[in-house]
Design a protein around this motif. Sequence first.
Motif, PDB file in Angstrom:
ATOM      1  N   LYS A 181       0.814  -1.211   0.000  1.00 10.73           N
ATOM      2  CA  LYS A 181       0.000   0.000   0.000  1.00 10.73           C
ATOM      3  C   LYS A 181       0.852   1.267   0.000  1.00 10.73           C
ATOM      4  O   LYS A 181       0.472   2.269  -0.568  1.00 10.73           O
ATOM      5  N   ASP A 182       2.021   1.212   0.638  1.00 15.11           N
ATOM      6  CA  ASP A 182       2.870   2.405   0.702  1.00 15.11           C
ATOM      7  C   ASP A 182       3.718   2.595  -0.561  1.00 15.11           C
ATOM      8  O   ASP A 182       4.515   3.514  -0.656  1.00 15.11           O
ATOM      9  N   GLY A 183       3.537   1.711  -1.546  1.00 19.97           N
ATOM     10  CA  GLY A 183       4.250   1.851  -2.821  1.00 19.97           C
ATOM     11  C   GLY A 183       5.580   1.137  -2.884  1.00 19.97           C
ATOM     12  O   GLY A 183       6.204   1.076  -3.940  1.00 19.97           O
ATOM     13  N   SER A 184       6.058   0.580  -1.760  1.00 22.85           N
ATOM     14  CA  SER A 184       7.333  -0.140  -1.783  1.00 22.85           C
ATOM     15  C   SER A 184       7.134  -1.556  -2.327  1.00 22.85           C
ATOM     16  O   SER A 184       6.035  -2.093  -2.311  1.00 22.85           O
ATOM     17  N   SER A 185       8.209  -2.136  -2.813  1.00 26.83           N
ATOM     18  CA  SER A 185       8.119  -3.491  -3.357  1.00 26.83           C
ATOM     19  C   SER A 185       8.707  -4.490  -2.363  1.00 26.83           C
ATOM     20  O   SER A 185       9.435  -4.126  -1.447  1.00 26.83           O
ATOM     21  N   ASP A 186       8.377  -5.726  -2.581  1.00 30.23           N
ATOM     22  CA  ASP A 186       8.848  -6.813  -1.727  1.00 30.23           C
ATOM     23  C   ASP A 186       9.097  -8.018  -2.627  1.00 30.23           C
ATOM     24  O   ASP A 186       8.666  -8.032  -3.777  1.00 30.23           O
ATOM     25  N   ALA A 187       9.778  -9.026  -2.116  1.00 22.30           N
ATOM     26  CA  ALA A 187      10.068 -10.212  -2.922  1.00 22.30           C
ATOM     27  C   ALA A 187      10.091 -11.454  -2.049  1.00 22.30           C
ATOM     28  O   ALA A 187      10.356 -11.383  -0.848  1.00 22.30           O
ATOM     29  N   ASP A 188       9.807 -12.588  -2.670  1.00 20.64           N
ATOM     30  CA  ASP A 188      10.046 -13.894  -2.070  1.00 20.64           C
ATOM     31  C   ASP A 188      11.383 -14.377  -2.601  1.00 20.64           C
ATOM     32  O   ASP A 188      11.721 -14.140  -3.768  1.00 20.64           O
ATOM     33  N   PHE A 189      12.141 -15.067  -1.777  1.00 15.57           N
ATOM     34  CA  PHE A 189      13.448 -15.578  -2.172  1.00 15.57           C
ATOM     35  C   PHE A 189      13.383 -17.098  -2.194  1.00 15.57           C
ATOM     36  O   PHE A 189      13.277 -17.735  -1.154  1.00 15.57           O
ATOM     37  N   ILE A 190      13.413 -17.660  -3.420  1.00 11.58           N
ATOM     38  CA  ILE A 190      13.198 -19.086  -3.632  1.00 11.58           C
ATOM     39  C   ILE A 190      14.522 -19.754  -4.018  1.00 11.58           C
ATOM     40  O   ILE A 190      15.102 -19.443  -5.063  1.00 11.58           O
ATOM     41  N   PRO A 191      15.028 -20.684  -3.200  1.00  8.74           N
ATOM     42  CA  PRO A 191      16.244 -21.415  -3.572  1.00  8.74           C
ATOM     43  C   PRO A 191      15.968 -22.320  -4.771  1.00  8.74           C
ATOM     44  O   PRO A 191      14.884 -22.893  -4.895  1.00  8.74           O
ATOM     45  N   PHE A 192      16.968 -22.428  -5.668  1.00 12.22           N
ATOM     46  CA  PHE A 192      16.825 -23.342  -6.804  1.00 12.22           C
ATOM     47  C   PHE A 192      18.144 -24.051  -7.074  1.00 12.22           C
ATOM     48  O   PHE A 192      19.213 -23.580  -6.696  1.00 12.22           O
ATOM     49  N   VAL A 193      18.031 -25.208  -7.733  1.00 13.81           N
ATOM     50  CA  VAL A 193      19.202 -26.018  -8.060  1.00 13.81           C
ATOM     51  C   VAL A 193      19.110 -26.452  -9.520  1.00 13.81           C
ATOM     52  O   VAL A 193      18.026 -26.755 -10.019  1.00 13.81           O
TER      53      VAL A 193
END
Length: 107
Positions: free
Chosen positions: A38-50
């Motif tokens: 809502k405040d306009g900032s972004s966020d992310a999920d951090f997904i491990p991969f192999v």
Amino acid sequence: MNTVALVGRIVKEIELRNIGEDRCVTNNVLAVRKPFKKDGSSDADFIPFVTWGKKAEIMEKYCGKGDLIALNGKMQSRKYQTHENETKFVVEMLVEDIEFIQRKVKK
């Protein structure tokens, strides 16, 4: 059914590890953008991969930190023992297909 498709940016430089018998692997993390808050900032999920074998070699040769890529594959879980005899559990994406979308813009 276990199918995963993710688009995101590579979090760290690709490091190819040879583990014997002509086998190689890369482990990394994909930052997948979440919708804006809502405040306009972004966020992310951090997904491990192999990635394994030829795909690992391709990742090491053509991908780098910050590149935007699409990964297709499946989720897998595993456990291992640390040197302190502690059991650790890991959930990660096993990559089956890679699509290159955009190289990181150099400033």
